[in-house]
Enzyme design. Structure first.
Site, PDB file in Angstrom:
ATOM      1  N   LYS A   1       0.863  -1.189   0.000  1.00 56.28           N
ATOM      2  CA  LYS A   1       0.000   0.000   0.000  1.00 56.28           C
ATOM      3  C   LYS A   1       0.894   1.231   0.000  1.00 56.28           C
ATOM      4  O   LYS A   1       1.783   1.357   0.847  1.00 56.28           O
ATOM      5  CB  LYS A   1      -0.870  -0.026   1.257  1.00 56.28           C
ATOM      6  CG  LYS A   1      -1.664   1.235   1.521  1.00 56.28           C
ATOM      7  CD  LYS A   1      -2.580   1.056   2.720  1.00 56.28           C
ATOM      8  CE  LYS A   1      -3.243   2.361   3.112  1.00 56.28           C
ATOM      9  NZ  LYS A   1      -4.276   2.219   4.134  1.00 56.28           N
TER      10      LYS A   1
HETATM   11  C1  R5P Z   1      -2.061   4.180   8.395  1.00 51.65           C
HETATM   12  O1  R5P Z   1      -1.158   4.274   7.682  1.00 51.65           O
HETATM   13  C2  R5P Z   1      -3.146   3.230   8.321  1.00 51.65           C
HETATM   14  O2  R5P Z   1      -2.995   2.240   7.431  1.00 51.65           O
HETATM   15  C3  R5P Z   1      -4.427   3.953   8.348  1.00 51.65           C
HETATM   16  O3  R5P Z   1      -4.977   3.897   9.574  1.00 51.65           O
HETATM   17  C4  R5P Z   1      -5.388   3.834   7.242  1.00 51.65           C
HETATM   18  O4  R5P Z   1      -5.305   2.665   6.544  1.00 51.65           O
HETATM   19  C5  R5P Z   1      -5.322   5.046   6.393  1.00 51.65           C
HETATM   20  O5  R5P Z   1      -6.410   5.187   5.538  1.00 51.65           O
HETATM   21  P1  R5P Z   1      -6.763   6.611   4.923  1.00 51.65           P
HETATM   22  O6  R5P Z   1      -5.510   7.408   4.858  1.00 51.65           O
HETATM   23  O7  R5P Z   1      -7.324   6.332   3.584  1.00 51.65           O
HETATM   24  O8  R5P Z   1      -7.769   7.264   5.828  1.00 51.65           O
END
Ligand code: R5P
Length: 293
Positions: free
Chosen positions: A203
């Protein structure tokens, strides 16, 4: 029991037809074992080769983030529109119904809070618990260039080793420190390190300039991270460009659950990711679905 006569008749061997051996649809994943491929095929839709992951794991280091105060009320109704749910074991066990059909990606690193140095994470879930929860992948944060870079990389390689033993893929989540340059050079470095050291998918953030070089130089699938809430059209445009430039889907949180109409937004993101819909058309869909409600 069939009689001897019956056993002799009606057998079709199709001797003239060689058995088909299909390649696996996902980039760089053909040599993985059956169980791992099967889990990946629950995360990534074999038709489009892509996934729409809904990330709701923020609480593991920042508590009840806006939109995640009541997961039972705000999030459960959105879940059926996602392919995959990324979350912690605490929320999974306490709130998510076990009959849920979406693939589960379990956050397995942790040990820090927003009050301290975030890169100082450890593995915070035993592989046995991931197996017990029947998860399709395990997510580990990797802080390339961060203060505890090495520790976070080793967290990831340990999960990869354990995941390989039991057929569970590891998702490496590239975290970028506030003072680091978010450019193609950095992301090429970060995702390539994760892939070289065994992560089955990664990711990472979208960048305007050179994202296609990040996906091209990464031998395994990349999913685009969402990041902080931005206007719907901007989020849809970012997702569109990411998949058009080689990402195998998205893993979005705040841009879904902080939207005025999360179900409509998730469906609009799906149109972009799975059907290559343009951001403008997807925004129209978002508005139509939002107004229907
Ligand atoms: C942090 O890096 C985590 O993976 C998060 O809590 C989450 O997955 C981030 O998702 P978003 O930035 O799309 O809110």
């Amino acid at each position: 029991m069939p009689g001897v006569e019956e056993m002799k008749e009606g057998k079709k061997y199709y001797a003239d037809r060689p058995q088909q051996t299909e390649g696996f649809f996902l980039k760089g994943s053909n040599s993985l074992d059956w169980g791992m491929k099967n889990r990946l095929a629950r995360i990534f839709n074999p038709r489009s080769g892509r996934t729409v992951m809904l990330a709701i794991d923020h609480g593991y280091f920042q508590g009840p983030t806006t939109g995640l105060e009541r997961i039972d009320i705000n999030i459960l109704p959105i879940v059926p529109y996602a392919d995959t749910l990324m979350l912690t074991r605490g929320i999974l066990r306490s709130i998510v119904p076990p009959a849920t059909q979406q693939a589960i990606v379990l956050r397995v690193s942790g040990g820090t809070s927003i009050l301290k140095e975030l890169s100082n994470e450890e593995i915070a879930v035993d592989i046995e618990d991931a197996i017990r929860l029947n998860v399709c992948a395990m997510a580990v944060q990797v802080f390339i260039g961060g203060e505890y870079e090495k520790q976070s990389i080793i967290n990831m390689t340990r999960m990869v080793d354990m995941g390989n033993r039991y057929g569970i893929p590891t998702l490496a989540v590239t975290a970028v420190g506030k003072d680091m340059a978010r450019d193609a050079r950095y992301f090429r470095l970060a995702v390539r390190i994760c892939a070289e050291l065994g992560a089955q998918y990664i990711k990472t953030y979208y960048i305007e300039d050179g994202f296609e070089t990040v996906t091209a130089s990464c031998p395994v699938p990349i999913v685009m991270a969402g990041g902080k809430k931005i206007p719907e059209l901007d989020a849809l445009t970012m997702a569109y460009r990411a998949v058009q430039q080689g990402a195998s889907g998205v893993d979005m949180g705040r841009n879904i659950f902080q939207s005025e109409a999360p179900v409509a937004m998730l469906q609009a993101v799906r149109a972009v990711v799975h059907d290559n819909e343009t951001p403008e058309k997807a925004l129209e869909l978002y508005k139509t679905l939002k107004n229907k409600k």
